[in-house]
Design an enzyme around this catalytic site. Structure first.
Site, PDB file in Angstrom:
ATOM      1  N   SER A 145       0.693  -1.222   0.000  1.00 57.22           N
ATOM      2  CA  SER A 145       0.078  -0.112   0.000  1.00 57.22           C
ATOM      3  C   SER A 145       1.023   1.129   0.128  1.00 57.22           C
ATOM      4  CB  SER A 145      -0.762   0.119   1.158  1.00 57.22           C
ATOM      5  OG  SER A 145      -1.628   1.165   1.393  1.00 57.22           O
ATOM      6  N   TYR A 182      -2.125  -0.657  10.413  1.00 55.55           N
ATOM      7  CA  TYR A 182      -2.111  -0.814   9.032  1.00 55.55           C
ATOM      8  C   TYR A 182      -0.672  -0.583   8.303  1.00 55.55           C
ATOM      9  CZ  TYR A 182      -4.020  -0.951   4.263  1.00 55.55           C
ATOM     10  OH  TYR A 182      -4.125  -1.345   2.697  1.00 55.55           O
TER      11      TYR A 182
END
Length: 610
Positions: free
Chosen positions: A480, A493
């Site tokens: 990501s 995350y």
């Protein structure tokens, strides 16, 4: 084409069959016979059921028929496989004198004699590598072989006639691009000039080059030292020099103008070929109207280094051209069908979003797809739609990637039922937001179990299978933009994705020597279900619903489709890139992380709106 007419076919001298026997070495168990033609005898080996369609494998320079042993073994369960030593090679006798004894016309006589011996009543499916492909182009384009060939698979060997016209067009109508192609191929063809020199090639092959050739292949081409090449190499290479001397100059000067293939042709192009440029085949559609293109990330000696993929493509092409009834399976339409058709791709988190879109993109390119998700219905739906999109086969598997034991069972099942995975896409992931002090240990553990350990399990289990097979592969890990953009709102995350990014970089370094590529794909804000399913630490149910709805609206307004991420995944595999930021914001943040990391740290301190 099924060879319905069972009349005897003409061409070449009548074969002189000999008693079949067991042949040792690389072709253990083959039935051997001798075929007489043009004053010489050819050594022919056969495997498999003679009642099945005949696949004839023709070797190149400086090889013997044993170069095909791995491919032949894989094909023998389904086809009648025929291999023969080209005149002057292996256990075949050499013409006397050598000069003028290796012309394409005489090689065509040899082919017809072997075809008459092994398949007198039906056409054969022809496969050629290197000079085996060069001469097979002659077989597939001359009138006297019409009806004797059902299909032709060409690997790393162009038609000399097509090559001659290719050169002439670039010399008579030069452009900077054409000049670059011509100069590039001229540099790659250094060995052709060397083989035209008198006596020197023979002396080199019978001396130091012949002794060192196996080690050179192992180092430069990663050809395993498994008994190949055979002891006849020095003699084969010395005799084979006349293939070049008898044919290259005449065809370059006066290439045939009628060299059109009268059979379906499958072209397999290794993208790392040190001897042949991919641009040699730019105009091939003109000469082969029924052309199927395939590309393979490998070097020149693919019969030794990529036998599984060659066997799969050859089998599919033979079956397609053997069946009297056209298949109802849709042809691959994706932009990378030449690369992925028939290959096995496993995608985790394939039940929705980026995973489903990625599975569809590989399916459109003709890949076989294993859709993995903890949502069994979602995985099944993806597999069903993948088949409709063009996947010849697609399967659904219900697995939680965080469960190590379940992943081990999946890996074992896939290897047994479907084969070794060629491309692994570790896409499964979950989202979690909230301040570090509000994020519980359980939330941290679940995030790392799925986002990091799920990737680790996939890389370890399927990466090991790729490495043990020894024929390359590719691993794609979905990271990501959060992997390199710190955020006070996404500590769990960001940490998990940063770990995936570094894991990918480490694996890329480790596995490069085994031709296994590793790519980290880093999307930004993509319109998927992750926002609706993400956990937000430190919130009650009411706040959680409000934040999920708000975040989902933002993602919807951004509206970056998962299909574009899927396109980036396929492109990354083809180009073997290390890190691929996908969305504009992901690319911008990646640039800032390198040029102005302090700016990103400042952005990370901003409190997101509540």
């Amino acid at each position: 084409m099924n060879g319905g007419n069972r009349n005897r076919w003409g061409g070449g001298r009548a074969p002189r069959p000999t008693t079949a026997r067991q042949q040792g070495g690389l072709l253990e168990g083959a039935r051997e016979r001798r075929v007489a033609t043009g004053g010489i005898e050819l050594c022919v080996a056969e495997l498999g059921d003679a009642q099945q369609p005949t696949v004839m494998l023709v070797h190149g320079y400086p090889d013997s028929k044993e170069v095909w042993s791995k491919v032949a073994g894989l094909l023998a369960d389904r086809f009648h496989v025929v291999l023969y030593d080209v005149r002057g090679h292996g256990r075949s006798t050499a013409p006397v004198p050598l000069r003028g004894g290796f012309t394409l016309e005489k090689l065509t006589d040899d082919f017809l004699a072997v075809a008459d011996a092994v398949s007198p009543d039906a056409p054969v499916h022809l496969v050629g590598h290197d000079w085996g492909s060069v001469q097979a182009w002659e077989f597939a384009t001359v009138r006297r072989t019409e009806g004797r060939i059902a299909s032709f698979t060409s690997i790393s060997g162009p038609s000399l006639d097509h090559f001659g016209h290719w050169i002439k067009r670039r010399m008579t109508r030069p452009t900077p691009r054409r000049a670059a192609h011509l100069l590039g191929q001229s540099a790659k063809s250094w060995y052709v000039y060397a083989l035209h020199t008198p006596l020197l090639p023979e002396l080199a092959w019978r001396g130091p080059l012949g002794k060192r050739w196996p080690r050179l292949l192992e180092v430069t081409e990663k050809v395993p030292g498994d008994g190949y090449p055979t002891a006849s190499l020095p003699q084969d290479a010395a005799h084979g020099a006349w293939l070049y001397r008898d044919n290259v100059r005449p065809r370059m000067r006066r290439p045939r103008t009628d060299a059109y293939a009268h059979v379906p042709v499958q072209l397999i192009t290794p993208t790392g070929d040190a001897f042949l440029s991919e641009h040699l085949y730019d105009d091939l559609d003109r000469w082969a109207p029924q052309l199927t293109r395939r590309t393979l990330p490998a070097k020149h000696w693919v019969p030794r280094t990529r036998p599984d993929q060659l066997a799969a493509w050859i089998s599919g092409f033979v079956n397609r051209n053997e069946s009297p009834v056209p298949t109802a399976q849709p042809s691959p339409t994706g932009p990378y069908a030449d690369r992925f058709a028939g290959r096995l791709v496993l995608v985790t988190g394939a039940g929705s979003g980026i995973g489903r879109a990625t599975a569809f993109s590989f399916a459109e390119a003709g890949a076989r797809v294993v859709a993995v998700d903890r949502d069994a219905d979602g995985a099944a739906r993806t597999a069903e739609l993948a088949r409709l999109a063009g996947a010849p086969e697609a399967w659904a598997e219900e697995v939680d990637v965080a469960d190590e034991e379940a992943m081990e069972k999946l890996a074992a099942k896939v290897a047994t039922a479907y084969g070794t995975v060629d491309v692994l896409v570790n896409n499964a992931g979950i989202g979690v937001a909230g301040a570090f002090l509000d994020t519980t240990t359980q939330e941290w553990k679940r995030t790392l179990d799925v986002n990091l350990w799920g990737v680790l399990h996939g890389c370890r289990l399927f990466g090991r299978q790729m490495a043990e097979r020894g024929q390359g592969g590719h691993i794609v890990n979905l990271a990501s933009a959060a992997a390199y953009q710190p955020s006070r709102a996404l500590p769990a995350y960001c940490t998990s994705k940063a770990a995936v990014l570094m894991l990918s970089e480490c694996l890329r370094a480790e596995l490069a020597g085994q031709d296994i590529g590793v790519t980290a794909v880093c999307p930004g804000f993509v319109n998927t279900d992750i926002a609706r399913t993400a956990r937000f630490a430190g919130m009650d149910e009411r706040e959680l619903r409000r934040f999920r709805n708000r975040t989902s609206r933002l993602y919807g307004l951004r509206n970056y489709p998962p299909e574009k991420v899927a396109e980036a995944v396929l492109r990354a595999v083809v180009t073997n890139r290390a890190v691929v930021p996908v969305t504009p914001e992901a690319r911008g943040i990646r640039l800032l992380s390198r040029l102005a990391p302090r700016a990103l740290r400042g952005i990370a301190r901003i409190q997101p709106p509540s």
